[in-house]
Enzyme design. Structure first.
Site, PDB file in Angstrom:
ATOM      1  N   TYR A 119     -38.784 -60.926  -2.603  1.00 55.20           N
ATOM      2  CA  TYR A 119     -39.469 -60.933  -3.900  1.00 55.20           C
ATOM      3  C   TYR A 119     -38.580 -61.605  -4.956  1.00 55.20           C
ATOM      4  CZ  TYR A 119     -42.134 -59.314  -7.946  1.00 55.20           C
ATOM      5  OH  TYR A 119     -42.874 -59.268  -9.107  1.00 55.20           O
TER       6      TYR A 119
ATOM      7  N   SER B  55     -56.439 -35.621 -29.057  1.00 53.08           N
ATOM      8  CA  SER B  55     -55.594 -34.664 -28.352  1.00 53.08           C
ATOM      9  C   SER B  55     -56.482 -33.577 -27.756  1.00 53.08           C
ATOM     10  CB  SER B  55     -54.560 -34.047 -29.299  1.00 53.08           C
ATOM     11  OG  SER B  55     -55.209 -33.432 -30.390  1.00 53.08           O
ATOM     12  N   LEU B  56     -55.912 -32.665 -26.985  1.00 57.95           N
ATOM     13  CA  LEU B  56     -56.683 -31.647 -26.287  1.00 57.95           C
ATOM     14  C   LEU B  56     -56.343 -30.250 -26.793  1.00 57.95           C
ATOM     15  CD1 LEU B  56     -56.370 -32.955 -22.613  1.00 57.95           C
ATOM     16  CD2 LEU B  56     -58.275 -33.285 -24.190  1.00 57.95           C
TER      17      LEU B  56
ATOM     18  N   LYS C 280     -51.294 -33.012 -16.092  1.00 58.49           N
ATOM     19  CA  LYS C 280     -51.067 -33.530 -17.451  1.00 58.49           C
ATOM     20  C   LYS C 280     -49.674 -34.159 -17.496  1.00 58.49           C
ATOM     21  CE  LYS C 280     -51.594 -32.271 -22.332  1.00 58.49           C
ATOM     22  NZ  LYS C 280     -50.335 -32.856 -22.827  1.00 58.49           N
TER      23      LYS C 280
ATOM     24  N   LYS D 279     -51.764 -24.869 -20.155  1.00 51.29           N
ATOM     25  CA  LYS D 279     -50.309 -24.876 -20.261  1.00 51.29           C
ATOM     26  C   LYS D 279     -49.728 -23.796 -19.352  1.00 51.29           C
ATOM     27  CE  LYS D 279     -49.714 -28.020 -23.500  1.00 51.29           C
ATOM     28  NZ  LYS D 279     -48.868 -29.193 -23.363  1.00 51.29           N
TER      29      LYS D 279
ATOM     30  N   CYS E 115      -7.321 -39.711 -16.920  1.00 49.76           N
ATOM     31  CA  CYS E 115      -7.976 -38.622 -16.201  1.00 49.76           C
ATOM     32  C   CYS E 115      -8.905 -39.195 -15.128  1.00 49.76           C
ATOM     33  CB  CYS E 115      -8.775 -37.753 -17.168  1.00 49.76           C
ATOM     34  SG  CYS E 115      -9.675 -36.407 -16.364  1.00 49.76           S
TER      35      CYS E 115
END
Length: 657
Positions: free
Chosen positions: A34, A80-81, A111, A306, A423
């Site tokens: 590719y 929105s929900l 979701k 939710k 370190c």
């Protein structure tokens, strides 16, 4: 085959390969093949720019950086929900729906926890993409969305106009890799994939967005002309047939099936490449959606379930310290195994000493654990009535557990850091920074080569770079004799870098590129800087007491002294270049904006600074000139508002003469 026909054939072949890889997840072409064909296509299109089409695979690599995003008013609002938090609320939602449309059936989808966008196509060509914003007005992020490989730039047999909605996300694997790279470079980590996706999609430079490997799940047709659908499932099948990667979904005839679908998504959330923050329930029939309509805020035909965060007890078996690549000491609780959000958790970050002290977490305690944002395990609290006798408060060590150097608490933060310049835990980050373009600028010493050098045991400090053997380097993976020769040449060249670059390369806390230049100009040699007192350092412009103390602490460390001795032995320059006699820009501040054609911004900045001036990134009343190239945006407007002189590139060159 002539070159125009070859361009067309390569485009078809690469588009199909990209679809199989990014959408179907069933690649038939190797990455090497590719990349080889894409390089050939780039060369052909460079020779024949008139043959470049909007859907060419070369159009996904990211174009010119933007000054700002323009606003887009959504023709169809991106609503929105309404959230539901338990199955009782879900049944109440079902009753409201069935009260209006008794025979309603549903679709259940995960979701996606990402960034919602609208994609617009005219006659099958992707012409614009915008963020949700407030639902009615978003931002035009078209150039960044072009870099998302699973978004088709052209769709077959398309309507004259089509707008679809999807959720852009950062795949979990990409997120973890990105954070590892950011930690290696000493950059702030992203808190979660959603923040990473949002930050990537709102980059003004599309090349940055392209490097972040974002993905999308398309879940709705917002607007279409000439197509007639009766159900949501039909629209998803249509979108899949057009080449979109659509959201996984299940059809449900009863609310009990919806509940089962939600539980299945929650129990198997780890199988998705994206993070989820719930499940979406939608009425399937589109005419029924019209009947149900919307409130002022939400559609009545959909809801978002939710998941309650799982909280479970576990025992702190031990507390161990991890030293990150930036030197930060991070305490981690080793837990007895507990299953949370679909995965087995055996440890949780304790962040820092303040977190441990505030919650009084001790080895042997029983603690309540959950996954913050369904991703990172965290300790919520200690179950005090289960605390064993004899437990002791826990405190971070006073020395680095990796190298033994003293640790210090940040005065302006909660982190504790190792102060060791050599370190081992910080070696990859220190080497990458030391070799970076703005530091010692060692060409060819990228992070992959650094990792190979460390893995082979050839380098243990930045000073070891200058004692590498060419034959040893040539034996490393993906190097070879020619690459080894080039690296040795670059290392030798870097020995001549100015003191300002060396100071910046040390990675001293609070000492950036600008401070390196200021310190080099004031002290002239590294010896003088090493011997400077706190009073002498704070007397330097822009060097405050915290920065001065960081310099003193770093210079007095045995590891730092060993590094400097090693570099001196190798013959690395430790003196500042003599200031040029041309100081015509002394006291002047320039701001560069827009696309410059005759030089890069870095080159122009160096021209300004070499003549005593200062290059700034923002326009203010103290700005002397603004140099404006093509497509100059907000900085040019601000300069005009403040009455600051604006120079074209040619006028800037006249000043240089």
């Amino acid at each position: 085959m002539d070159e125009f026909a070859e361009i067309e054939a390569l485009c078809r072949e690469l588009i199909q390969a990209g679809y199989e890889y990014y959408v179907l997840d069933k690649p038939t072409m190797s990455d090497y093949e590719y990349d080889h064909k894409l390089r050939r296509l780039e060369d052909l299109e460079a020779a024949h720019p008139e043959a470049v089409t909007p859907d060419s695979p070369t159009q996904r690599i990211g174009g010119q950086a933007l000054e700002s995003f323009t606003q887009v008013t959504h023709q169809v609002p991106l609503e929105s929900l309404q959230d539901v938090f338990d199955f009782q609320e879900l049944e109440a939602f079902d009753q409201r729906v069935k009260g209006a449309v008794p025979n309603a059936e549903y679709v259940v989808e995960p979701k996606v926890d990402g960034l919602s966008v609208a994609l617009e196509y005219l006659d099958g060509i992707f012409v614009r993409g915008a963020t949700r914003g407030d639902g009615r007005v978003g931002e035009d992020v078209t150039e960044n969305l072009r870099t998302v490989r699973s978004i088709p730039l052209k769709i077959p047999d398309a309507p004259s106009r089509l707008i679809v909605r999807g959720e852009v996300y950062m795949p979990k694997k990409v997120f973890h890799t990105l954070n590892e790279e950011r930690e290696r470079r000493g950059e702030a980590l992203f808190a979660n994939p959603r923040n990473a996706a949002a930050g990537s999609l709102r980059q003004l430079d599309p090349k940055v967005a392209a490097a972040r490997k974002l993905d999308i799940a398309v879940f709705n047709i917002q607007w279409t002309e000439g197509s007639d659908f009766s159900t949501h499932v039909e629209t998803l099948k249509y979108l899949r047939d057009k080449g979109f990667k659509v959201i996984p979904h299940n059809s449900c005839s009863q609310i009990s099936e919806v509940t089962e679908g939600i539980q299945e998504i929650g129990e198997h959330r780890e199988r998705f490449p994206f993070d989820i923050d719930g499940a979406v329930i939608k009425v399937n029939d589109l005419s029924q959606r019209t009947t149900l309509g919307s409130t002022a805020k939400f559609p009545r035909w959909a809801a978002a379930y939710k998941y309650p965060p799982e909280v479970k007890p576990s025992q702190v078996v031990d507390i161990v310290i991890q030293v990150g690549r930036t030197g930060v000491l991070t305490p981690k609780a080793v837990l007895s195994p507990v299953r949370l959000a679909g995965t087995t958790v055996t440890n949780a970050t304790l962040h820092n000493q303040d977190f441990i002290t505030e919650k009084d977490i001790r080895i042997g305690d029983t603690v309540l654990v959950r996954k913050a944002g369904e991703i990172i395990p965290e300790v919520l609290s200690v179950v005090m009535d289960k605390r064993p006798e004899g437990t002791q408060p826990y405190f971070l060590p006073q020395t680095c557990p990796v190298c033994g150097a003293p640790v210090e608490r940040e005065e302006d933060g909660a982190h504790t850091r190792c102060t060791g310049a050599e370190c081992p835990a910080q070696l990859l980050r220190n080497l990458a920074h030391f070799a970076s373009r703005d530091a010692m600028d060692i060409d060819g010493l990228g992070i992959a080569v650094v990792e190979n050098l460390v893995k082979a045991g050839l380098v243990k400090t930045p000073g070891d770079l200058y004692f590498l053997n060419e034959d040893d380097v040539a034996q490393l993976e993906r190097m070879g004799k020619k690459s080894a020769q080039n690296l040795m040449t670059a290392l030798e060249k870097s020995k001549e870098q100015d003191l300002s670059r060396l100071i910046f390369a040390f990675g001293i806390r609070q000492v950036g590129q600008k401070a390196g230049k200021i310190l080099a100009a004031r002290f002239h040699t590294l010896d003088a800087l090493q011997n400077a007192s706190l009073e002498e350092l704070t007397a330097v412009d822009d060097i405050g007491e915290i920065t001065a103390q960081s310099i003193l602490d770093w210079m007095s460390s045995p590891q730092s002294r060993h590094l400097i001795d090693r570099l001196r032995e190798a013959g690395v320059n430790m003196a500042a270049a003599e200031q040029g006699s041309d100081q015509r820009f002394a006291g002047m501040t320039f701001v560069l904006t827009g696309a410059l054609e005759k030089f890069t911004r870095d080159e122009a900045g160096e021209m300004i600074e070499s003549r005593g001036g200062k290059s700034s990134g923002s326009v203010s009343k103290k700005t002397t000139y603004v140099v404006a190239g093509e497509a100059a945006g907000s900085k040019l407007r601000k300069a005009q508002e403040l009455g600051i002189p604006v120079l074209s590139e040619d006028e800037f060159l006249e000043l240089l003469k």
